[in-house]
Motif scaffolding. Sequence first.
Motif, PDB file in Angstrom:
ATOM      1  N   LEU A  47      51.895 -33.724 -15.255  1.00  0.00           N
ATOM      2  CA  LEU A  47      51.826 -32.290 -14.983  1.00  0.00           C
ATOM      3  C   LEU A  47      51.459 -32.051 -13.527  1.00  0.00           C
ATOM      4  N   SER A  48      52.087 -31.078 -12.928  1.00  0.00           N
ATOM      5  CA  SER A  48      51.803 -30.765 -11.526  1.00  0.00           C
ATOM      6  C   SER A  48      50.424 -30.128 -11.383  1.00  0.00           C
ATOM      7  N   ASP A  49      49.894 -30.169 -10.152  1.00  0.00           N
ATOM      8  CA  ASP A  49      48.601 -29.542  -9.891  1.00  0.00           C
ATOM      9  C   ASP A  49      48.653 -28.043 -10.168  1.00  0.00           C
ATOM     10  N   GLU A  50      49.773 -27.422  -9.824  1.00  0.00           N
ATOM     11  CA  GLU A  50      49.891 -25.975 -10.029  1.00  0.00           C
ATOM     12  C   GLU A  50      49.836 -25.619 -11.509  1.00  0.00           C
ATOM     13  N   LEU A  51      50.482 -26.447 -12.329  1.00  0.00           N
ATOM     14  CA  LEU A  51      50.491 -26.166 -13.756  1.00  0.00           C
ATOM     15  C   LEU A  51      49.099 -26.350 -14.363  1.00  0.00           C
ATOM     16  N   LEU A  52      48.417 -27.431 -13.971  1.00  0.00           N
ATOM     17  CA  LEU A  52      47.079 -27.667 -14.494  1.00  0.00           C
ATOM     18  C   LEU A  52      46.105 -26.583 -14.040  1.00  0.00           C
ATOM     19  N   LEU A  53      46.226 -26.153 -12.791  1.00  0.00           N
ATOM     20  CA  LEU A  53      45.358 -25.081 -12.300  1.00  0.00           C
ATOM     21  C   LEU A  53      45.599 -23.790 -13.079  1.00  0.00           C
ATOM     22  N   ASN A  54      46.844 -23.528 -13.417  1.00  0.00           N
ATOM     23  CA  ASN A  54      47.164 -22.334 -14.198  1.00  0.00           C
ATOM     24  C   ASN A  54      46.538 -22.415 -15.583  1.00  0.00           C
ATOM     25  N   VAL A  55      46.565 -23.620 -16.185  1.00  0.00           N
ATOM     26  CA  VAL A  55      45.960 -23.799 -17.501  1.00  0.00           C
ATOM     27  C   VAL A  55      44.445 -23.669 -17.416  1.00  0.00           C
ATOM     28  N   PHE A  56      43.830 -24.337 -16.425  1.00  0.00           N
ATOM     29  CA  PHE A  56      42.375 -24.307 -16.286  1.00  0.00           C
ATOM     30  C   PHE A  56      41.864 -22.901 -16.008  1.00  0.00           C
ATOM     31  N   SER A  57      42.648 -22.124 -15.287  1.00  0.00           N
ATOM     32  CA  SER A  57      42.208 -20.763 -14.951  1.00  0.00           C
ATOM     33  C   SER A  57      42.141 -19.854 -16.171  1.00  0.00           C
ATOM     34  N   LYS A  58      42.833 -20.220 -17.242  1.00  0.00           N
ATOM     35  CA  LYS A  58      42.797 -19.423 -18.469  1.00  0.00           C
ATOM     36  C   LYS A  58      41.616 -19.783 -19.361  1.00  0.00           C
ATOM     37  N   LEU A  59      40.923 -20.869 -19.055  1.00  0.00           N
ATOM     38  CA  LEU A  59      39.803 -21.310 -19.877  1.00  0.00           C
ATOM     39  C   LEU A  59      38.525 -20.596 -19.468  1.00  0.00           C
ATOM     40  N   PRO A  60      37.523 -20.541 -20.359  1.00  0.00           N
ATOM     41  CA  PRO A  60      36.230 -19.939 -19.983  1.00  0.00           C
ATOM     42  C   PRO A  60      35.591 -20.693 -18.819  1.00  0.00           C
ATOM     43  N   LYS A  61      34.881 -19.965 -17.983  1.00  0.00           N
ATOM     44  CA  LYS A  61      34.246 -20.586 -16.820  1.00  0.00           C
ATOM     45  C   LYS A  61      33.222 -21.645 -17.214  1.00  0.00           C
ATOM     46  N   THR A  62      32.624 -21.478 -18.384  1.00  0.00           N
ATOM     47  CA  THR A  62      31.631 -22.454 -18.836  1.00  0.00           C
ATOM     48  C   THR A  62      32.251 -23.813 -19.129  1.00  0.00           C
ATOM     49  N   GLN A  63      33.560 -23.871 -19.266  1.00  0.00           N
ATOM     50  CA  GLN A  63      34.224 -25.137 -19.579  1.00  0.00           C
ATOM     51  C   GLN A  63      34.623 -25.906 -18.330  1.00  0.00           C
ATOM     52  N   LEU A  64      34.486 -25.312 -17.169  1.00  0.00           N
ATOM     53  CA  LEU A  64      34.859 -25.989 -15.933  1.00  0.00           C
ATOM     54  C   LEU A  64      34.043 -27.261 -15.720  1.00  0.00           C
ATOM     55  N   ILE A  65      32.760 -27.225 -16.088  1.00  0.00           N
ATOM     56  CA  ILE A  65      31.904 -28.390 -15.875  1.00  0.00           C
ATOM     57  C   ILE A  65      32.362 -29.556 -16.737  1.00  0.00           C
ATOM     58  N   SER A  66      32.614 -29.293 -18.018  1.00  0.00           N
ATOM     59  CA  SER A  66      33.049 -30.375 -18.895  1.00  0.00           C
ATOM     60  C   SER A  66      34.431 -30.889 -18.501  1.00  0.00           C
ATOM     61  N   ASN A  67      35.309 -30.008 -18.040  1.00  0.00           N
ATOM     62  CA  ASN A  67      36.618 -30.463 -17.578  1.00  0.00           C
ATOM     63  C   ASN A  67      36.507 -31.374 -16.363  1.00  0.00           C
ATOM     64  N   SER A  68      35.526 -31.112 -15.523  1.00  0.00           N
ATOM     65  CA  SER A  68      35.369 -31.895 -14.297  1.00  0.00           C
ATOM     66  C   SER A  68      34.965 -33.334 -14.571  1.00  0.00           C
ATOM     67  N   THR A  69      34.468 -33.625 -15.745  1.00  0.00           N
ATOM     68  CA  THR A  69      34.017 -34.986 -16.053  1.00  0.00           C
ATOM     69  C   THR A  69      35.123 -35.854 -16.643  1.00  0.00           C
ATOM     70  N   VAL A  70      36.317 -35.293 -16.833  1.00  0.00           N
ATOM     71  CA  VAL A  70      37.401 -36.063 -17.456  1.00  0.00           C
ATOM     72  C   VAL A  70      37.908 -37.153 -16.530  1.00  0.00           C
ATOM     73  N   CYS A  71      38.245 -36.787 -15.312  1.00  0.00           N
ATOM     74  CA  CYS A  71      38.744 -37.758 -14.328  1.00  0.00           C
ATOM     75  C   CYS A  71      38.595 -37.148 -12.940  1.00  0.00           C
ATOM     76  N   LYS A  72      38.881 -37.947 -11.915  1.00  0.00           N
ATOM     77  CA  LYS A  72      38.712 -37.480 -10.544  1.00  0.00           C
ATOM     78  C   LYS A  72      39.682 -36.350 -10.228  1.00  0.00           C
TER      79      LYS A  72
END
Length: 506
Positions: A94-119
């Motif tokens: 998946l492209s960076d643009e597509l992933l950013l679009n998906v992440f932007s739809k998630l709650p802000k509280t989930q950004l921290i847990s998403n950041s621990t998946v990979c670099k």
Amino acid sequence: MSTSPERSNKTTPSKKKNRHSHTASLPDTFQSQQALKNAVFLKMRLLHNSASASASASETEPEPEPESESDSQTHHHLPPRRHSSTGPDFSSRLSDELLLNVFSKLPKTQLISNSTVCKRWCRLNGKLVRAIRVFDWDFIKSGRVIFRFPNLIDVDIVQSCVKCCRNSGILLSNKLVSVHLDSARVSGEGFLKKGDFLDSQEVDRGVRILAEGCGNLRRVVLINVSEVGLNCVAEECETLQEMELHNCDDFALKAVSGCKNLQILRLIGCVDGFYESVISDIGLTILAQGCRRLVKLELVGCEGSYDGIKAMGQCCVMLEELTLCDHRMDGGWLSALSYCGNLKTLKLQSCKSIDVSPGPDEHLGSCSTLEELHLQKCQLWDKPGVRALFLVCEAVRELVFEDCWGLDSNTFAATSICRNIRFLSLEGCSLLTTEGLESIVLSWKQLTRLRVVSCNNIKDSEITPELATLFSVFKELKWRPDSRSLLSSGLAGTGVGQGGRSFGFK
């Protein structure tokens, strides 16, 4: 002849294995599906389960035969097979643009847990973070804050500039700052001393890193920064609109005047037990001449007098809201408010006095544009100063008292000067009586909204028919003077509240 069945038995698993591998191929799957925008994570989960099943089957099957040329071309771009329990990383397609679009739809509280998946996810989620509060100064000094969060528009570095024991069990907090304290260091001089802050030169270097790396900053909260660091902010951050400064002096405000688009400014000067900086008429005059687009100004623990407030009123013609918290203003400053030609809201918070020497009434003037006056946790024992305040604010339409000491019936009588009151809020005014409230409220012909909370000397039993009749035409009424209020039942059948849109007893 006996070898033929054995050979056929060996080739059959090979075909089965290739079929599984082809089924797990990401391009084939994505080309046949059109629900990517709504179910990308579900698709990844299904592919992951399929790949895991294929990997478990390969452990019991013989080694497959070499792939044909066509098979080699089909799987040419696929990542090497992983035998770990996590399975292949399908999100890498998946492209960076597509992933950013998906992440932007998630709650802000989930950004921290998403950041621990990979670099990669850590880097992408960092681009979505707009505001941070920094606790570790090394995070700024090393430049990691810029690399980790490249799109910041709001940064608060106050707590990172205070040298304190992070592991201490004592946390001292107020609405201005929160610090961990070591009981061995607390003395009669205060909770924080001069040596408990980072040196101004060190803070300037960190502020320069922030300003050069985050040129789109719109809000900053800084402490113990000098003119050098603030000059860098003014030069690099042209879109800066809001600034909060702790523990700064008059000369640092010279650089603040370079922020031409600054609209909201909060200056924290002297705070008992924390800061001892001085902001006086000198700094206010310098500030007024440079920041002509200010809309909101808050002065906490600042000194000054008639000259400083007058300069702000004359130069900052767009100033609409002024807040003074625990001010150290000299006598006579109230009369300078008349120069604030566009002032709409005036707030006085935690002030030990209003004006110790307001001067003659004819010199006070008035703020003709003022709409709201808020008095919160102020001491109102000085009746001449209180009276002078209401003379200056006679055009006010909304009046709010909250936990003010000394607001008795005589002091409250000074509000009769204000004839245009439409909304009155009283909370924590324990000295005010029902008679004192009624005598003023009945004189306000435009009053349509009333709020009375925790005023123990205002009694239901003392409400007169005239006051009850006035209540019946209010658009909004919140009546809870004490926990034993029985107004809702005591006024049953009187028609109270029938003429308004909102009426409630809580």
